[in-house]
Design a protein around this motif. Sequence first.
Motif, PDB file in Angstrom:
ATOM      1  N   VAL A 261     -35.497  38.634 -37.666  1.00 53.85           N
ATOM      2  CA  VAL A 261     -35.416  37.737 -36.509  1.00 53.85           C
ATOM      3  C   VAL A 261     -34.690  38.428 -35.352  1.00 53.85           C
ATOM      4  CG1 VAL A 261     -34.389  35.585 -35.658  1.00 53.85           C
ATOM      5  CG2 VAL A 261     -35.578  35.621 -37.858  1.00 53.85           C
TER       6      VAL A 261
ATOM      7  N   LYS B 272     -37.171  30.307 -40.725  1.00 50.89           N
ATOM      8  CA  LYS B 272     -36.375  30.812 -39.618  1.00 50.89           C
ATOM      9  C   LYS B 272     -35.401  29.775 -39.077  1.00 50.89           C
ATOM     10  CE  LYS B 272     -39.562  34.321 -37.752  1.00 50.89           C
ATOM     11  NZ  LYS B 272     -40.356  34.735 -36.572  1.00 50.89           N
TER      12      LYS B 272
ATOM     13  N   VAL C 225     -40.319  34.034 -42.515  1.00 49.24           N
ATOM     14  CA  VAL C 225     -40.164  35.460 -42.795  1.00 49.24           C
ATOM     15  C   VAL C 225     -40.531  35.680 -44.261  1.00 49.24           C
ATOM     16  CG1 VAL C 225     -38.576  37.410 -42.905  1.00 49.24           C
ATOM     17  CG2 VAL C 225     -38.331  35.710 -41.081  1.00 49.24           C
TER      18      VAL C 225
ATOM     19  N   GLN D 213     -42.921  30.816 -38.093  1.00 48.79           N
ATOM     20  CA  GLN D 213     -41.621  30.220 -38.390  1.00 48.79           C
ATOM     21  C   GLN D 213     -41.108  30.630 -39.765  1.00 48.79           C
ATOM     22  OE1 GLN D 213     -40.114  28.761 -35.831  1.00 48.79           O
ATOM     23  NE2 GLN D 213     -42.040  29.292 -34.782  1.00 48.79           N
TER      24      GLN D 213
ATOM     25  N   ARG E 137     -32.701  37.641 -41.462  1.00 50.79           N
ATOM     26  CA  ARG E 137     -31.912  37.659 -40.217  1.00 50.79           C
ATOM     27  C   ARG E 137     -32.159  38.945 -39.433  1.00 50.79           C
ATOM     28  NH1 ARG E 137     -28.339  33.512 -39.979  1.00 50.79           N
ATOM     29  NH2 ARG E 137     -27.659  32.561 -41.951  1.00 50.79           N
TER      30      ARG E 137
END
Length: 358
Positions: free
Chosen positions: A322, A270, A244, A242, A319
Motif C-alpha cells: 500500500v 486494505k 492485497v 481493495q 502495508r
Amino acid sequence: LGLPRVPRKRHFRHRRQRFADDVEIVRRIALPLLGDELVVALDQRLLRPMAATGGEIAHLRLVHDTDILWLGQPDCHKHDLVGGKAANLSLLADNYRVPPGFCLTTVVFEQALASGAVGKAPSPLPPGIYDQLSEAYTRLAELCGVPDPSVAVRSSAIDEDSATASFAGQHETYLNIVGAEEIAKAVVDCWASVHSPRAVDYRRRQGLPAEGSKIAVLIQQLVPADVSAIVFGANPVTGNRQEVVVNAGWGLGESVVGGTVTPDTYVVRKKDMTVASRQISEKHRMTVSIPGGTREVDVPRFLRTRPAINDDQAIEMARLAVDLEKTMGWPVDIECAYHGGRLYLLQCRPVTTLGAPQ
C-alpha cells in the motif's frame, strides 16, 4: 562528479588552473561526504589528471560516469540507462530495505555488443569492462562487510517492469554468484538472454520490437531468504483494488516465481489491514543456495504443511504494498524476502493484469 570541459582554445596554463580549482572543490565538498576513496569522472577531452595535493584523493582516474551506477544514485533512476527493474529499485533504495547493488548500464551493453561479447555463443567480458566490474564488486564487498559477498546477477531490460509488460521470467537471473570472474560470466549470459527465443517471442506478443532491445544487468547483494513472497497490491484474479494478495513459500524466491511450488495465499483487506482469508498449501519444493548457485530441493516433511509466514508478516507485506502504491502511483507487484525476521524489497513493478479502475 561531472567536471566542466575546458575549451581547447584557452591557454594551457588556464586549463591547468581550472583543473586545480576543480580538485579543490572536490577536496572541500566531496571528500567529507564520500570519504578518502573517490572516483572523479572527467570529460575525455580534458587534460590528463594531475596529482591532487596532500594525497587526499586516494586515486583519480578517467571513467565513463554512465558505465556503472549504484542503486540510489539519481542517474540509476533512469529506465533508458538501467532498465525497469533496476530503475524502480533505485528510486526506492533510500527509503526501503533494498539490498545494496550496482548496475552495468545499457551503455556497457552497447559497448559489449559492438565488441562481439553479446551473441548466441557468448564471449568473455571485454577487459576494460571486467576491470570496472571487479572494482565495483570490491566496493560492494566493503559495503556488505564481507570479502566475497554472494550476489544476485539480474537482467534489467529497458522495456521490462512497465505498466503493460512485466517480462517476468523472460530474461536470465543468476543467484548466489561469488567472485568477479563468475559474475562476469553471468553478466554475459544475461546479455545474451535479450536475444533468446522466449524473450523475442514475448516482445512480439506484446507488440514490441523484436530486435534492438537494450538490457542492463543489476548485481545485488543476495538475501539468503528464509521465506520469499510475491505481493500484489490489487487482487490479480478478481481485479479488486481493495485487497492485497500475498503468495509465500520457503527458501529463495525462484520456486515461487517459477511456479514450481503451490505457495500459501493470504488476502488482506486494505481498509482495515486485516487478513480476510488464508490458504495454507502443501509446499513440496523450495530453492536453496549451494556453492556456485542454487538448487531446487524437496521441502522437509515437517515444513510442508506449516505456514511459511504468519498473519503479522502478511499484514507487514500488505502495508508495504500500500505504501509503495502511494509512492509509485500504481498498484504494485513486488517480490520480498524475510531473513532473520527482517523484510527486504527485491523487486517492484506495476500489476499488469488489471483493467481501468472502477
